[in-house]
Design a protein around this motif. Structure first.
Motif, PDB file in Angstrom:
ATOM      1  N   ALA A 159       0.828  -1.214   0.000  1.00  0.00           N
ATOM      2  CA  ALA A 159       0.000   0.000   0.000  1.00  0.00           C
ATOM      3  C   ALA A 159       0.854   1.251   0.000  1.00  0.00           C
ATOM      4  CB  ALA A 159      -0.925   0.002   1.219  1.00  0.00           C
ATOM      5  N   ASN A 160       2.061   1.180   0.556  1.00  0.00           N
ATOM      6  CA  ASN A 160       2.930   2.354   0.644  1.00  0.00           C
ATOM      7  C   ASN A 160       3.828   2.546  -0.570  1.00  0.00           C
ATOM      8  OD1 ASN A 160       1.946   3.325   3.028  1.00  0.00           O
ATOM      9  ND2 ASN A 160       3.835   3.120   4.189  1.00  0.00           N
ATOM     10  N   LEU A 175       6.020   3.209   7.868  1.00  0.00           N
ATOM     11  CA  LEU A 175       6.400   1.866   7.435  1.00  0.00           C
ATOM     12  C   LEU A 175       6.926   1.922   6.003  1.00  0.00           C
ATOM     13  CD1 LEU A 175       3.434  -0.249   8.855  1.00  0.00           C
ATOM     14  CD2 LEU A 175       5.720   0.017   9.817  1.00  0.00           C
ATOM     15  N   SER A 176       8.124   1.393   5.811  1.00  0.00           N
ATOM     16  CA  SER A 176       8.758   1.458   4.500  1.00  0.00           C
ATOM     17  C   SER A 176       8.399   0.250   3.647  1.00  0.00           C
ATOM     18  CB  SER A 176      10.284   1.517   4.662  1.00  0.00           C
ATOM     19  OG  SER A 176      10.923   1.388   3.400  1.00  0.00           O
ATOM     20  N   PRO A 177       8.080   0.468   2.349  1.00  0.00           N
ATOM     21  CA  PRO A 177       7.798  -0.657   1.457  1.00  0.00           C
ATOM     22  C   PRO A 177       9.049  -1.180   0.748  1.00  0.00           C
ATOM     23  CG  PRO A 177       7.320   1.370   0.313  1.00  0.00           C
ATOM     24  CD  PRO A 177       7.801   1.764   1.703  1.00  0.00           C
ATOM     25  N   ARG A 178      10.229  -0.762   1.194  1.00  0.00           N
ATOM     26  CA  ARG A 178      11.467  -1.231   0.553  1.00  0.00           C
ATOM     27  C   ARG A 178      11.537  -2.747   0.659  1.00  0.00           C
ATOM     28  NH1 ARG A 178      16.894   2.024   1.733  1.00  0.00           N
ATOM     29  NH2 ARG A 178      17.436   0.712  -0.051  1.00  0.00           N
ATOM     30  N   GLY A 179      11.890  -3.384  -0.453  1.00  0.00           N
ATOM     31  CA  GLY A 179      11.954  -4.833  -0.506  1.00  0.00           C
ATOM     32  C   GLY A 179      10.670  -5.474  -0.983  1.00  0.00           C
ATOM     33  N   VAL A 180       9.593  -4.696  -1.056  1.00  0.00           N
ATOM     34  CA  VAL A 180       8.320  -5.206  -1.574  1.00  0.00           C
ATOM     35  C   VAL A 180       8.305  -5.002  -3.090  1.00  0.00           C
ATOM     36  CG1 VAL A 180       5.814  -4.953  -1.519  1.00  0.00           C
ATOM     37  CG2 VAL A 180       7.141  -4.655   0.582  1.00  0.00           C
ATOM     38  N   PRO A 181       7.994  -6.036  -3.871  1.00  0.00           N
ATOM     39  CA  PRO A 181       7.987  -5.881  -5.336  1.00  0.00           C
ATOM     40  C   PRO A 181       7.103  -4.726  -5.778  1.00  0.00           C
ATOM     41  CG  PRO A 181       7.780  -8.185  -4.735  1.00  0.00           C
ATOM     42  CD  PRO A 181       7.663  -7.410  -3.463  1.00  0.00           C
ATOM     43  N   ARG A 182       7.656  -3.862  -6.613  1.00  0.00           N
ATOM     44  CA  ARG A 182       6.890  -2.712  -7.080  1.00  0.00           C
ATOM     45  C   ARG A 182       5.731  -3.135  -7.973  1.00  0.00           C
ATOM     46  NH1 ARG A 182       8.673   1.921  -5.611  1.00  0.00           N
ATOM     47  NH2 ARG A 182       7.364   2.997  -7.121  1.00  0.00           N
ATOM     48  N   ALA A 183       5.783  -4.368  -8.451  1.00  0.00           N
ATOM     49  CA  ALA A 183       4.681  -4.878  -9.272  1.00  0.00           C
ATOM     50  C   ALA A 183       3.393  -5.003  -8.459  1.00  0.00           C
ATOM     51  CB  ALA A 183       5.052  -6.242  -9.857  1.00  0.00           C
ATOM     52  N   LEU A 184       3.512  -4.967  -7.111  1.00  0.00           N
ATOM     53  CA  LEU A 184       2.330  -5.041  -6.254  1.00  0.00           C
ATOM     54  C   LEU A 184       1.667  -3.680  -6.041  1.00  0.00           C
ATOM     55  CD1 LEU A 184       3.504  -7.548  -3.487  1.00  0.00           C
ATOM     56  CD2 LEU A 184       1.997  -7.997  -5.433  1.00  0.00           C
ATOM     57  N   LYS A 185       2.237  -2.644  -6.633  1.00  0.00           N
ATOM     58  CA  LYS A 185       1.661  -1.309  -6.497  1.00  0.00           C
ATOM     59  C   LYS A 185       0.187  -1.311  -6.896  1.00  0.00           C
ATOM     60  CE  LYS A 185       2.248   3.430  -8.264  1.00  0.00           C
ATOM     61  NZ  LYS A 185       3.082   4.309  -9.128  1.00  0.00           N
ATOM     62  N   GLY A 186      -0.635  -0.710  -6.021  1.00  0.00           N
ATOM     63  CA  GLY A 186      -2.054  -0.590  -6.333  1.00  0.00           C
ATOM     64  C   GLY A 186      -2.886  -1.811  -5.998  1.00  0.00           C
TER      65      GLY A 186
END
Length: 440
Positions: A159-160, A175-186
Motif C-alpha cells: 500500500a505504501n 512503514l517502509s515498502p522497501r523490498g516489496v515488489p513494485r509490481a504489487l503497487k495498487g
C-alpha cells in the motif's frame, strides 16, 4: 531509583544486539527506543504472573504491554504451561499429525457458529497473509481493500509503494515498502475506519477487481451496528469475503472474537496473540465457501504442524471461558482509565484517553509528547513498574496491582507537571520513538 548502573547487563546486551540483529529486536513494539532507551531494561530473565525480572535481577510489576497483548492470562500461567510441558514430554512433532489441531478447529468453530473450517499458522502476520491468499484464490482477483494494521507482509506494505503515507493512519506511521515488489503497487487500497462513503469510493474505482475487504473489528472505538451492516452488504454485493483481523482484539472483550460482541458477521476471521497466552499460535477460521479455496493454492508449512501451539491455545481458551477472564480485564481497565483522568486533573495535565478497557492508552497534549512519554516511563521505573502510555490488561493483574500502579502514576504525573513548568528539565530527555525508525 532505576538508572543505567542498575540495568548494566541489559544496556550492554542492547549494544551487542545492535551489531548482531538488524533493528535490535524481532518485534518493533519491543525495541527499547519505543520506550526510553536509556532506562528501559530491554531484556528479561524470568516472567511469572504479573512480574518480570531483568538481567540484573531487578523485579518489576509489568503494567505495560503484557507481551504486546499475547500474555492475556499472565506470564507462565500453570494451567497452560502444565499442558504444554506434558505435550513436550510426549513429543512436539512427528511424521504424524497432532490430534489437538482437530480439537482446536472444533473449539473455534463451536465458539464462532458462523465458521465451518479452520487453518492454522504460528503468528498473526502470516495468518493474515494466508487469509488474503485464500480470498484471492477463491475470487480469482488481486486487489484488497483494507482498514487497520495487518502486519509486515508484502500484500500489506505494498500500500505504501504508491504513497509512503498510505499506512500512517492505520496504527503505525513511517512503514517502509522497501523490498516489496513494485509490481504489487495498487493491489492494497486503504480506507478510513467508520466512513462508509470512503469504502464506497474505493469500490467505485476498484470494485470489480477486489478480492476481499479486510478490517480490524475496532481499535480506539467501535462504529455503529449500521456501519457494519453496510460493510457486510457491500462485500456481499461484490461476492467477496469480509475478513476480520482479530489478532489484537480477539479474546479481550469476550471469549473468541470481538466481532461476536459487536454484531459483525464476517466470512473469515484471523486470530493470534491472546489465543495461546504467549505461545506461537494463529488461526484462520471461516465459511467453507471461502476456506475450501485453501486447497486450490499451495499453503503449507512444516512448523504449522507442531503440537505446542494448539495445546497452548486449547488450554488458554478453556481457562478463559472457565474464569470469565474478559470480565476481570474490563474491570481492571476501567479503573486504570479513570485513574489516568483523575490524576491528570489533579496535576493539571492535558491528556486524552482512548481504547477498550482491556487495551487502552493515553496521550499527552503537549508540543513534545514523546519526551513526556519517555519521562513518564522513567519515573514509573523509579517505582519498579514497567509502564508506558498503553495498558494491556492481564488476568494476573489484581486490583492491588492497579492501586500500586496508580500511586506510581501520581508520582510520575507530578514530575511531568514540574517538567512542563520548567522546560529546561525536558531538555536532557531522549524522546520515545514513534513508528518505524532505522537503528544505527
Amino acid at each position: 531509583m532505576t538508572n543505567q548502573k542498575h540495568i548494566k547487563k541489559s544496556l550492554e546486551l542492547q549494544q551487542k544486539a545492535k551489531k548482531l540483529i538488524p533493528g535490535l529486536s524481532q518485534l518493533l513494539s519491543k525495541r527499547p527506543d519505543m520506550f526510553n532507551p536509556e532506562h528501559w531494561p530491554g531484556y528479561y530473565s524470568k516472567a511469572q504472573g504479573a512480574k518480570v525480572w531483568d538481567l540484573d535481577g531487578n523485579e518489576y510489576l509489568d503494567m505495560s504491554i503484557s507481551g504486546i497483548g499475547a500474555n492475556i492470562l499472565g506470564y507462565a500461567e500453570p494451567a497452560v504451561d502444565n499442558e504444554v510441558i506434558q505435550a513436550i514430554t510426549n513429543g512436539v512433532s512427528s511424521s504424524l499429525n497432532c490430534p489437538e489441531e482437530v480439537l482446536l478447529a472444533e473449539k473455534l468453530c463451536e465458539i464462532h457458529p458462523w465458521a465451518e473450517q479452520a487453518r492454522f499458522a504460528r503468528c498473526g502476520g502470516e495468518a493474515m497473509t494466508v487469509a488474503v491468499r485464500i480470498a484471492r484464490a477463491a475470487t480469482g482477483k488481486d486487489k484488497i481493500a483494507f482498514c487497520g494494521y495487518h502486519g509486515w507482509h508484502d500484500w500489506y506494505l505494498s500500500a505504501n509503494i504508491s504513497d509512503t503515507g498510505n499506512l500512517d493512519d492505520h496504527l503505525i506511521p513511517g512503514l517502509s515498502p522497501r523490498g516489496v515488489p513494485r509490481a504489487l503497487k495498487g493491489t492494497a487500497i486503504p480506507f478510513p475506519f467508520d466512513d462508509i462513503q470512503a469504502l464506497k469510493d474505493v469500490i467505485s474505482h476498484h470494485g470489480t477487481e477486489l478480492a476481499a475487504i479486510v478490517m480490524e473489528p475496532m481499535r480506539n472505538f467501535s462504529p455503529s451496528a449500521e456501519y457494519w451492516r453496510q460493510v457486510e452488504a457491500l462485500a456481499s454485493e461484490l461476492h467477496i469475503p469480509l475478513i476480520i483481523d482479530e489478532i489484537s482484539m480477539g479474546f479481550r472483550i469476550c471469549p473468541g472474537g470481538s466481532h461476536l460482541q459487536l454484531g459483525i458477521n464476517p466470512d473469515i476471521a484471523v486470530f493470534s496473540k491472546a489465543m495461546a497466552n504467549g505461545y506461537a499460535m494463529a488461526a484462520v477460521i471461516g465459511k467453507s465457501k471461502w476456506m475450501d479455496a485453501a486447497q486450490s493454492s499451495f499453503i503449507s508449512s512444516t512448523m504449522w504442524t507442531e503440537r505446542v501451539g494448539p495445546v497452548a491455545a486449547l488450554a488458554t481458551i478453556d481457562f478463559y471461558q472457565s474464569n470469565k477472564v474478559h470480565e476481570h480485564l474490563a474491570s481492571l481497565g476501567e479503573k486504570i482509565k479513570q485513574g489516568w483522568l483523575d490524576l491528570a486533573a489533579k496535576h493539571q495535565l492535558k491528556i486524552h484517553v482512548s481504547g477498550i478497557s482491556a487495551l487502552c492508552h493515553f496521550g499527552f497534549e503537549h508540543p513534545e509528547p514523546l519526551k513526556l512519554k519517555a519521562l513518564f516511563i522513567e519515573k514509573m521505573l523509579d517505582k519498579n513498574i514497567l509502564a508506558t502510555n498503553m495498558y494491556y490488561a492481564m488476568y494476573a493483574h489484581q486490583f492491588e496491582h492497579v492501586e500500586q500502579y496508580l500511586q506510581a502514576v501520581d508520582y510520575a504525573f507530578a514530575a511531568i507537571k514540574e517538567a512542563q513548568d520548567n522546560p529546561e528539565l525536558l531538555a536532557h530527555i531522549t524522546p520515545s520513538t514513534s513508528g518505524f525508525k532505522r537503528l544505527n
